[in-house]
Design an enzyme around this catalytic site. Sequence first.
Site, PDB file in Angstrom:
ATOM      1  N   ASP A 269      36.657  42.068  40.181  1.00 28.73           N
ATOM      2  CA  ASP A 269      37.447  41.212  39.281  1.00 28.73           C
ATOM      3  C   ASP A 269      37.280  41.760  37.869  1.00 28.73           C
ATOM      4  O   ASP A 269      36.262  42.379  37.557  1.00 28.73           O
ATOM      5  CB  ASP A 269      36.975  39.759  39.342  1.00 28.73           C
ATOM      6  CG  ASP A 269      38.052  38.788  38.867  1.00 28.73           C
ATOM      7  OD1 ASP A 269      38.792  38.239  39.711  1.00 28.73           O
ATOM      8  OD2 ASP A 269      38.170  38.586  37.634  1.00 28.73           O
TER       9      ASP A 269
ATOM     10  N   ASP B 190      45.277  39.816  45.127  1.00 33.23           N
ATOM     11  CA  ASP B 190      45.631  38.397  44.934  1.00 33.23           C
ATOM     12  C   ASP B 190      45.827  38.188  43.436  1.00 33.23           C
ATOM     13  O   ASP B 190      44.938  37.713  42.738  1.00 33.23           O
ATOM     14  CB  ASP B 190      44.476  37.537  45.483  1.00 33.23           C
ATOM     15  CG  ASP B 190      44.829  36.066  45.578  1.00 33.23           C
ATOM     16  OD1 ASP B 190      46.027  35.738  45.545  1.00 33.23           O
ATOM     17  OD2 ASP B 190      43.902  35.244  45.683  1.00 33.23           O
TER      18      ASP B 190
ATOM     19  N   GLY C 122      36.406  33.680  44.514  1.00 34.62           N
ATOM     20  CA  GLY C 122      35.789  34.225  45.715  1.00 34.62           C
ATOM     21  C   GLY C 122      36.107  33.515  47.024  1.00 34.62           C
ATOM     22  O   GLY C 122      35.557  33.873  48.064  1.00 34.62           O
ATOM     23  N   GLY C 123      37.002  32.561  46.989  1.00 37.08           N
ATOM     24  CA  GLY C 123      37.327  31.834  48.225  1.00 37.08           C
ATOM     25  C   GLY C 123      37.802  32.767  49.330  1.00 37.08           C
ATOM     26  O   GLY C 123      37.318  32.710  50.469  1.00 37.08           O
TER      27      GLY C 123
ATOM     28  N   CYS D  45      49.756  32.717  44.367  1.00 39.63           N
ATOM     29  CA  CYS D  45      49.865  31.275  44.628  1.00 39.63           C
ATOM     30  C   CYS D  45      51.062  30.755  43.833  1.00 39.63           C
ATOM     31  O   CYS D  45      51.041  29.664  43.290  1.00 39.63           O
ATOM     32  CB  CYS D  45      48.573  30.537  44.304  1.00 39.63           C
ATOM     33  SG  CYS D  45      47.977  30.819  42.640  1.00 39.63           S
TER      34      CYS D  45
ATOM     35  N   ALA E 159      37.736  36.826  42.196  1.00 36.86           N
ATOM     36  CA  ALA E 159      37.110  35.589  41.700  1.00 36.86           C
ATOM     37  C   ALA E 159      38.088  34.402  41.758  1.00 36.86           C
ATOM     38  O   ALA E 159      39.282  34.600  41.546  1.00 36.86           O
ATOM     39  CB  ALA E 159      36.645  35.803  40.264  1.00 36.86           C
TER      40      ALA E 159
ATOM     41  N   ASP F   2      39.052  46.547  36.211  1.00 32.50           N
ATOM     42  CA  ASP F   2      40.447  46.228  35.934  1.00 32.50           C
ATOM     43  C   ASP F   2      41.267  46.900  37.030  1.00 32.50           C
ATOM     44  O   ASP F   2      41.257  48.137  37.158  1.00 32.50           O
ATOM     45  CB  ASP F   2      40.829  46.780  34.550  1.00 32.50           C
ATOM     46  CG  ASP F   2      42.250  46.405  34.154  1.00 32.50           C
ATOM     47  OD1 ASP F   2      43.095  46.215  35.051  1.00 32.50           O
ATOM     48  OD2 ASP F   2      42.518  46.313  32.941  1.00 32.50           O
TER      49      ASP F   2
HETATM   50  C1  LIG Z   1      44.567  34.229  41.637  1.00 34.64           C
HETATM   51  S1  LIG Z   1      42.983  34.608  41.030  1.00 34.64           S
HETATM   52  C2  LIG Z   1      42.185  35.236  42.461  1.00 34.64           C
HETATM   53  C3  LIG Z   1      41.686  34.163  43.405  1.00 34.64           C
HETATM   54  C4  LIG Z   1      40.725  34.711  44.459  1.00 34.64           C
HETATM   55  N1  LIG Z   1      41.310  35.781  45.246  1.00 34.64           N
HETATM   56  C5  LIG Z   1      40.232  33.630  45.400  1.00 34.64           C
HETATM   57  O1  LIG Z   1      40.756  33.496  46.500  1.00 34.64           O
HETATM   58  O2  LIG Z   1      39.304  32.906  45.017  1.00 34.64           O
HETATM   59  C6  LIG Z   1      43.293  36.047  40.101  1.00 34.64           C
HETATM   60  C7  LIG Z   1      42.063  36.766  39.588  1.00 34.64           C
HETATM   61  O3  LIG Z   1      42.488  38.023  39.035  1.00 34.64           O
HETATM   62  C8  LIG Z   1      41.630  38.351  37.982  1.00 34.64           C
HETATM   63  N2  LIG Z   1      42.321  39.382  37.189  1.00 34.64           N
HETATM   64  C9  LIG Z   1      43.249  39.217  36.213  1.00 34.64           C
HETATM   65  N3  LIG Z   1      43.668  40.407  35.760  1.00 34.64           N
HETATM   66  C10 LIG Z   1      42.980  41.346  36.458  1.00 34.64           C
HETATM   67  C11 LIG Z   1      42.960  42.770  36.448  1.00 34.64           C
HETATM   68  N4  LIG Z   1      43.744  43.480  35.611  1.00 34.64           N
HETATM   69  N5  LIG Z   1      42.119  43.395  37.292  1.00 34.64           N
HETATM   70  C12 LIG Z   1      41.325  42.712  38.129  1.00 34.64           C
HETATM   71  N6  LIG Z   1      41.303  41.361  38.183  1.00 34.64           N
HETATM   72  C13 LIG Z   1      42.119  40.700  37.360  1.00 34.64           C
HETATM   73  C14 LIG Z   1      41.331  37.054  37.288  1.00 34.64           C
HETATM   74  O4  LIG Z   1      40.122  37.125  36.568  1.00 34.64           O
HETATM   75  C15 LIG Z   1      41.288  36.072  38.489  1.00 34.64           C
HETATM   76  O5  LIG Z   1      39.958  35.883  38.869  1.00 34.64           O
END
Ligand SMILES: C[S@@+](CC[C@H](N)C(=O)[O-])C[C@H]1O[C@@H](n2cnc3c(N)ncnc32)[C@H](O)[C@@H]1O
Length: 430
Positions: free
Chosen positions: A279, A320, A260-261, A373, A258, A305
């Site tokens: 996510d 990511d 989602g890009g 990032c 999320a 998770d």
């Molecule tokens: C950097 S963002 C991802 C951006 C996404 N890949 C994009 O390009 O739009 C990190 C994401 O990791 C999720 N996140 C955080 N802890 C997590 C976990 N333990 N398991 C899965 N997702 C997790 C967050 O909700 C967030 O949406």
Amino acid sequence: MAGRDVAPRTAAFGVLRDVSAGAYADRAAARRFETLSPRDRRLAQELAYGTIRLRARLDAELSTLSTRPLDQLDAAVLDALRLGLYQVRETRIPAHAAVNETMDAVRGQVSRSARGFLNAVLRRAVRGEPDSGVFGDLDEDPVRYLATWGSHPEWLVRRWLDRWPLAAVRRLIENDNRPPPVTLRLLNDTVSPEDWERFAAVGLERLAGLPHMARLTGGAPAEAMRRAHAIAQDPAASCVVDYVSDNLDGPVLDACAAPGGKTMGLWHASSARPLIAADISLERLLQVRQAAQDTGAEPALLVMDARFPAIRSARTVLLDVPCSGTGVLRRRPDARWRITAGRIEALVARQREMIEAAAALVEPGGVLVYATCSLEPEENEQQVEWFVARHPEFERDKEGQARGTDLFVAPWEHESDGAFASRLRKRRNG
Ligand SMILES: C[S@@+](CC[C@H](N)C(=O)[O-])C[C@H]1O[C@@H](n2cnc3c(N)ncnc32)[C@H](O)[C@@H]1O
């Protein structure tokens, strides 16, 4: 006329108050700007975000204009001073109008005596330019200059100067202080010259050297995305999509998907299937679903998770991870004031748990891509080195275009966001 101009300032001031009380700027803005017209919303956002970004620059000057130390001022008065000075120094709003409108906007939120003080300080600002000694000199005292004029936390400036040349850090900081342009990743395989002509009509122009990227020069992003079959994406994130989609095999798990890009980029850049977008947050996963509907993608969606995967294996895992986001500070005006060295340490520990769990899912011969990032080595290359040392069954992927190299997009080179990614292949006999 006056009433119309007070509304965006009142809303901007509300966001400043919320952020001072610990709220996230984007969420506060979404709430406070809901009822504003598009024009007022643009002004309110510029004022609120600009004031938050340049807080340290404004405070450095305010501390010379104020007859009282800033840390002894009521927090609302300090926010009002920042908002007023931002307009005087950083916008084209006529200075006297800026002061008067600010005074109107904060009416009822600061006491009568504080209003007199506020008015006096802002009028002093209008009468002259800041003293040349306020920010110091870049060459003589770069830390002080970049922390005040550059408006970044001093500890972050020091950490960056230990690592990169002064000119690069200066450009990085200037980049962080400019609102990012709207850039789009075009999802169709090919874009003809006729397509580009059509796109120009909705305000899109090419981005040099990046054939499937465009910049929006005017007009509505939603309309441009629809017409060009595109998503809003920074060139740095788009480079990560290209890095992952090279030689991509399914099943693919995008474990932190999320909003989602990257999932949308991968879906359209490759035919590797199934593509599972997971996510931890259902609320955020719904944004992935919306993006999928908008672009005609059909990833499987999974609330999960990543530390405790709900699937057994995947050929490719994109991780990511949540990170300090020091590569995207220009997008999140308040983020620079939130990060701490301790927070980075905690994120590193969380990222390690996630890499460990993701690695166990990768089939022999498959690929794990770790991405952030962040610009911080602890979250990037040091994290990969830590992992590879513990997991000899993984090595940097020598196949495809990466040829064993990590991807690092430096914001100061391309005026983009920053990004890091590392492709790790699990040995077939690992
Ligand atoms: C950097 S963002 C991802 C951006 C996404 N890949 C994009 O390009 O739009 C990190 C994401 O990791 C999720 N996140 C955080 N802890 C997590 C976990 N333990 N398991 C899965 N997702 C997790 C967050 O909700 C967030 O949406």
